[in-house]
Design a protein around this motif. Structure first.
Motif, PDB file in Angstrom:
ATOM      1  N   SER A 150       2.889  -5.869  22.511  1.00 37.21           N
ATOM      2  CA  SER A 150       4.187  -5.959  23.386  1.00 37.21           C
ATOM      3  C   SER A 150       5.069  -4.796  23.150  1.00 37.21           C
ATOM      4  CB  SER A 150       4.953  -7.393  23.184  1.00 37.21           C
ATOM      5  OG  SER A 150       5.426  -7.512  22.025  1.00 37.21           O
ATOM      6  N   THR A 151       5.268  -4.365  21.788  1.00 36.52           N
ATOM      7  CA  THR A 151       6.084  -3.316  21.411  1.00 36.52           C
ATOM      8  C   THR A 151       5.861  -2.471  20.431  1.00 36.52           C
ATOM      9  OG1 THR A 151       8.886  -3.125  21.031  1.00 36.52           O
ATOM     10  CG2 THR A 151       7.653  -5.042  19.989  1.00 36.52           C
ATOM     11  N   LEU A 152       6.396  -1.312  20.221  1.00 39.56           N
ATOM     12  CA  LEU A 152       6.190  -0.464  19.231  1.00 39.56           C
ATOM     13  C   LEU A 152       7.426  -0.465  18.295  1.00 39.56           C
ATOM     14  CD1 LEU A 152       4.632   2.661  20.951  1.00 39.56           C
ATOM     15  CD2 LEU A 152       3.427   0.818  19.647  1.00 39.56           C
ATOM     16  N   ASP A 153       8.652  -1.214  18.686  1.00 37.21           N
ATOM     17  CA  ASP A 153       9.862  -1.090  18.089  1.00 37.21           C
ATOM     18  C   ASP A 153       9.846  -2.198  16.821  1.00 37.21           C
ATOM     19  OD1 ASP A 153      12.602  -2.340  17.390  1.00 37.21           O
ATOM     20  OD2 ASP A 153      13.221  -0.724  19.124  1.00 37.21           O
ATOM     21  N   VAL A 156      12.255  -4.966  16.754  1.00 40.72           N
ATOM     22  CA  VAL A 156      11.832  -6.223  17.963  1.00 40.72           C
ATOM     23  C   VAL A 156      10.662  -6.973  17.526  1.00 40.72           C
ATOM     24  CG1 VAL A 156      11.080  -6.508  20.365  1.00 40.72           C
ATOM     25  CG2 VAL A 156      12.855  -4.723  19.813  1.00 40.72           C
ATOM     26  N   TRP A 157       9.691  -6.263  17.108  1.00 37.42           N
ATOM     27  CA  TRP A 157       8.365  -6.764  16.317  1.00 37.42           C
ATOM     28  C   TRP A 157       8.697  -7.916  15.460  1.00 37.42           C
ATOM     29  CZ3 TRP A 157       6.269  -5.147  11.525  1.00 37.42           C
ATOM     30  CH2 TRP A 157       5.175  -6.090  11.423  1.00 37.42           C
ATOM     31  N   PRO A 167       1.994  -3.457  14.773  1.00 34.70           N
ATOM     32  CA  PRO A 167       1.825  -2.757  15.742  1.00 34.70           C
ATOM     33  C   PRO A 167       0.766  -1.521  15.584  1.00 34.70           C
ATOM     34  CG  PRO A 167       4.141  -3.208  16.327  1.00 34.70           C
ATOM     35  CD  PRO A 167       3.637  -3.781  14.617  1.00 34.70           C
ATOM     36  N   LYS A 168       0.891  -0.720  14.361  1.00 37.85           N
ATOM     37  CA  LYS A 168       0.357   0.246  13.790  1.00 37.85           C
ATOM     38  C   LYS A 168      -1.350  -0.356  13.597  1.00 37.85           C
ATOM     39  CE  LYS A 168       3.975   3.577  12.255  1.00 37.85           C
ATOM     40  NZ  LYS A 168       4.497   4.267  11.364  1.00 37.85           N
ATOM     41  N   TYR A 194      14.969  -5.770  28.321  1.00 35.94           N
ATOM     42  CA  TYR A 194      16.281  -5.626  27.617  1.00 35.94           C
ATOM     43  C   TYR A 194      16.069  -5.508  26.171  1.00 35.94           C
ATOM     44  CZ  TYR A 194      18.290  -7.647  31.852  1.00 35.94           C
ATOM     45  OH  TYR A 194      18.716  -7.844  33.244  1.00 35.94           O
ATOM     46  N   LEU A 195      14.752  -5.881  25.741  1.00 38.99           N
ATOM     47  CA  LEU A 195      14.438  -5.605  24.307  1.00 38.99           C
ATOM     48  C   LEU A 195      13.541  -4.396  24.188  1.00 38.99           C
ATOM     49  CD1 LEU A 195      14.044  -8.967  22.983  1.00 38.99           C
ATOM     50  CD2 LEU A 195      15.966  -7.771  23.122  1.00 38.99           C
TER      51      LEU A 195
END
Length: 309
Positions: A150-153, A156-157, A167-168, A194-195
């Motif tokens: 869902s995200t690379l941040d 947030v993750w 994520p990696k 927004y995230l």
């Protein structure tokens, strides 16, 4: 964090493993487990635990139903010709490669049966543990392996998926699967308004997808059913106090308004084109959110009785 084990396991021999699904891109679903120790706060499947006397809170993360002897049950169902054609989706209501799979190997044994019967199969997971089964995946009639990301941040993750793989690691799983000739891609699911929906984030995501050799990217916006919404908002209010009021206003229903979704998917298509990603997984005229790919597909399933053995 990603290796955290659930507090309680409930082994249960299921009556049935192969579930008929209506109104989805696939016709059948299989979920070797119920509940998921990844503990994603937005998980659409949290309400399924209500069938077992639990709630949509962290009971879903810490009480895992293990469908013991699932492969044997599936084998008998296929021998009786229960399968009437069409794709079987593995991992629609819980992650088939969550940490308990490393010990129980239910998913691995199920894949062997699907391989032997030459059943068209797709698999959805957040876990690089799927790399263990490349030997079987190469021999299957495999339509796709969908790695949910869902995200690379990192912030947030960590705050929305408290025990899921990094994520990696998931990007690396896509790379290794693709190198092995396995049709692997990414489910951008769920997109968190927004995230993790900014142009900067989407641009970085598509670049990473291209670099890891993803065959496709299928986006799907966050869906919040009432039981999940209550849990999710409690977590977001603490972790993201600035974004929280905007999210509450956006989610009067289960989905954001059509205007938000139309603008979001227009930007996603633009960033995909810019990254050179040709996405055969998304059919023209059917938005991913409408198809609910990766965000609730196939969730209906016959409830099973809770048992300790």
């Amino acid at each position: 964090m990603a290796g955290r084990t659930p507090r309680r396991l409930f082994p249960k021999r299921p009556v049935s493993v192969l579930n008929r699904v209506e109104g989805m891109p696939f016709r059948w679903s299989i979920n070797p487990y119920r509940g998921c120790s990844h503990g994603c706060h937005f998980c659409y499947a949290r309400p399924t635990h209500s069938y077992l006397g639990f709630h949509a809170d962290d009971s879903f993360q810490h009480n895992i139903i293990v469908k013991r002897d699932a492969a044997e049950v599936l084998y008998r169902e296929l021998k009786r010709r229960k399968w009437k054609g069409g794709e079987v989706a593995v991992g629609t209501a819980t992650d088939p490669y969550q940490p308990v799979e490393a010990k129980w190997e239910l998913t691995r044994s199920i894949l062997k049966v699907l391989r032997d019967f030459r059943i068209p199969t797709s698999i959805t997971t957040r876990s690089p543990l799927i790399l263990r089964d490349r030997d079987i995946l190469r021999e299957m009639v495999l339509t796709s392996v969908n790695i949910s990301l869902s995200t690379l941040d990192e912030r947030v993750w960590r705050l929305t998926e408290p025990a899921s793989p990094h994520p990696k690691q998931r990007l690396e799983a896509v790379r290794k699967l693709s190198e092995a000739g396995i049709p692997a891609g990414l489910f951008l699911a769920p997109i968190l308004p927004y995230l993790a929906d900014s142009d900067e984030h989407l641009r970085s995501y598509m670049k990473a997808a291209r670099e890891c050799g993803a065959r496709f990217v299928v986006p799907s916006v966050l869906r919040l059913r009432p039981a999940v919404k209550s849990w999710f908002f409690r977590r977001i209010q603490t972790a993201f106090p600035r974004e929280y009021p905007r999210l509450v206003r956006l989610y009067e229903g289960a989905y954001p308004p059509d205007e938000y979704r139309a603008e979001l998917f227009a930007r996603i298509r633009r960033h995909m084109r810019d990254a050179g990603i040709e996405n055969e997984a998304v059919r023209e005229g059917a938005s991913p959110s409408e198809r609910e790919t990766g965000s609730g597909a196939g969730i209906p399933e016959e409830p099973i009785q809770l048992s300790l053995f």
